[in-house]
Design an enzyme around this catalytic site. Structure first.
Site, PDB file in Angstrom:
ATOM      1  N   HIS A  17      28.326   9.528 -22.169  1.00 42.00           N
ATOM      2  CA  HIS A  17      27.465   8.702 -21.315  1.00 42.00           C
ATOM      3  C   HIS A  17      28.296   8.046 -20.215  1.00 42.00           C
ATOM      4  O   HIS A  17      27.880   8.001 -19.051  1.00 42.00           O
ATOM      5  CB  HIS A  17      26.825   7.552 -22.122  1.00 42.00           C
ATOM      6  CG  HIS A  17      25.878   7.969 -23.195  1.00 42.00           C
ATOM      7  ND1 HIS A  17      25.991   7.550 -24.500  1.00 42.00           N
ATOM      8  CD2 HIS A  17      24.772   8.754 -23.152  1.00 42.00           C
ATOM      9  CE1 HIS A  17      24.999   8.047 -25.215  1.00 42.00           C
ATOM     10  NE2 HIS A  17      24.252   8.795 -24.431  1.00 42.00           N
ATOM     11  N   LYS A  41      12.734   6.100 -32.063  1.00 39.77           N
ATOM     12  CA  LYS A  41      13.936   6.844 -32.468  1.00 39.77           C
ATOM     13  C   LYS A  41      14.665   6.155 -33.611  1.00 39.77           C
ATOM     14  O   LYS A  41      15.704   6.632 -34.064  1.00 39.77           O
ATOM     15  CB  LYS A  41      14.868   7.026 -31.265  1.00 39.77           C
ATOM     16  CG  LYS A  41      14.233   7.897 -30.183  1.00 39.77           C
ATOM     17  CD  LYS A  41      15.189   8.322 -29.097  1.00 39.77           C
ATOM     18  CE  LYS A  41      14.465   9.276 -28.152  1.00 39.77           C
ATOM     19  NZ  LYS A  41      15.283   9.718 -27.017  1.00 39.77           N
ATOM     20  N   ARG A  90      24.080  18.499 -20.885  1.00 42.57           N
ATOM     21  CA  ARG A  90      25.214  19.105 -21.597  1.00 42.57           C
ATOM     22  C   ARG A  90      25.024  20.605 -21.792  1.00 42.57           C
ATOM     23  O   ARG A  90      25.922  21.387 -21.553  1.00 42.57           O
ATOM     24  CB  ARG A  90      25.393  18.451 -22.975  1.00 42.57           C
ATOM     25  CG  ARG A  90      25.943  17.047 -22.916  1.00 42.57           C
ATOM     26  CD  ARG A  90      25.749  16.348 -24.214  1.00 42.57           C
ATOM     27  NE  ARG A  90      24.326  16.347 -24.551  1.00 42.57           N
ATOM     28  CZ  ARG A  90      23.786  15.708 -25.571  1.00 42.57           C
ATOM     29  NH1 ARG A  90      24.553  15.029 -26.387  1.00 42.57           N
ATOM     30  NH2 ARG A  90      22.492  15.741 -25.788  1.00 42.57           N
ATOM     31  N   SER A 128      25.477  10.647 -29.394  1.00 47.87           N
ATOM     32  CA  SER A 128      25.489   9.446 -30.237  1.00 47.87           C
ATOM     33  C   SER A 128      25.275   9.846 -31.696  1.00 47.87           C
ATOM     34  O   SER A 128      25.884   9.269 -32.601  1.00 47.87           O
ATOM     35  CB  SER A 128      24.386   8.484 -29.804  1.00 47.87           C
ATOM     36  OG  SER A 128      24.587   8.071 -28.474  1.00 47.87           O
TER      37      SER A 128
HETATM   38  O1  PNS Z   1      19.231   8.808 -24.565  1.00 47.91           O
HETATM   39  P1  PNS Z   1      17.864   9.386 -24.747  1.00 47.91           P
HETATM   40  O2  PNS Z   1      17.225   8.884 -26.026  1.00 47.91           O
HETATM   41  O3  PNS Z   1      17.825  10.887 -24.667  1.00 47.91           O
HETATM   42  O4  PNS Z   1      16.997   8.842 -23.503  1.00 47.91           O
HETATM   43  C1  PNS Z   1      15.627   9.137 -23.408  1.00 47.91           C
HETATM   44  C2  PNS Z   1      14.945   8.144 -22.472  1.00 47.91           C
HETATM   45  C3  PNS Z   1      15.166   6.714 -22.946  1.00 47.91           C
HETATM   46  C4  PNS Z   1      15.482   8.315 -21.074  1.00 47.91           C
HETATM   47  C5  PNS Z   1      13.421   8.472 -22.502  1.00 47.91           C
HETATM   48  O5  PNS Z   1      12.970   8.480 -23.822  1.00 47.91           O
HETATM   49  C6  PNS Z   1      12.600   7.493 -21.689  1.00 47.91           C
HETATM   50  O6  PNS Z   1      12.559   7.584 -20.484  1.00 47.91           O
HETATM   51  N1  PNS Z   1      11.968   6.526 -22.402  1.00 47.91           N
HETATM   52  C7  PNS Z   1      11.129   5.500 -21.784  1.00 47.91           C
HETATM   53  C8  PNS Z   1       9.646   5.797 -22.001  1.00 47.91           C
HETATM   54  C9  PNS Z   1       9.196   6.870 -21.022  1.00 47.91           C
HETATM   55  O7  PNS Z   1       9.145   6.663 -19.835  1.00 47.91           O
HETATM   56  N2  PNS Z   1       8.958   8.084 -21.563  1.00 47.91           N
HETATM   57  C10 PNS Z   1       8.678   9.236 -20.711  1.00 47.91           C
HETATM   58  C11 PNS Z   1       7.222   9.495 -20.605  1.00 47.91           C
HETATM   59  S1  PNS Z   1       6.791  10.787 -21.677  1.00 47.91           S
END
Ligand code: PNS
Length: 160
Positions: A17, A41, A90, A128
């Site tokens: 990250h 999550k 990735r 992670s």
């Molecule tokens: O590190 P991650 O868990 O892969 O990140 C995912 C993240 C947080 C970027 C994604 O889940 C997100 O944007 N969450 C906020 C809620 C949202 O906007 N969801 C997308 C609409 S389906």
């Protein structure tokens, strides 16, 4: 476009990250790391802990700020004014997921552009989840995280 938003769950933040955040900070004038609550999550670290660990881990990057958010990413991005979302990529498996997220975000707001930074080979396998797995099983993981994250994981799991 001078502001980048780097979103994620960061449970916890890894060197992978930080590589994306650092590279975004060299391209954009300002970077906001947006730490999602992501209750679905079941994160190991609380929202506050994750924000604090990203803050400490990015303390050497002067144009990087860290903020929590608990709604839609597109709404958070819009509330910050003109900005682009920057995410790391990735492998092909990431692409599949990001492709879907990008399409959904576009449906929610076609004003937000998403740019992808490809991870260098040494971070392609890093996540992670694998760091938590190694820490839980007592393996060596300090090369994957900053010292404050290492300490936080040791506090959660104890030392191998
Ligand atoms: O590190 P991650 O868990 O892969 O990140 C995912 C993240 C947080 C970027 C994604 O889940 C997100 O944007 N969450 C906020 C809620 C949202 O906007 N969801 C997308 C609409 S389906």
């Amino acid at each position: 476009m001078k502001r980048a938003i780097v979103p994620g769950t960061f449970d916890p933040v890894t060197e992978g990250h930080l590589d994306v955040i650092r590279r975004a900070s060299q391209i954009f004038g300002e970077v906001v790391v947006a730490v999602a609550e992501s209750p679905g999550k079941g994160p190991l670290f609380s929202h506050e802990e994750r924000v604090e660990l990203v803050r400490q881990s990015t303390a050497d990057m002067p144009n990087v700020g860290v903020e929590p958010f608990d709604g839609l990413l597109v709404e958070f991005a819009q509330s910050r004014g003109p900005s682009v979302v920057v995410k790391g990529l990735r492998a092909i498996t990431d692409f599949e997921y990001e492709f879907q997220m990008n399409a959904l975000n576009y449906e929610l707001s076609n004003e937000i552009e998403t740019l992808f930074i490809m991870s260098p080979p040494k971070f392609m396998y890093l996540s992670s989840s694998v760091v938590k797995e190694i820490a839980r099983l007592g393996g060596a993981f300090s090369q994957f995280v900053t010292p404050c994250v290492e300490e936080a994981l040791v506090r959660k799991f104890g030392r191998g």
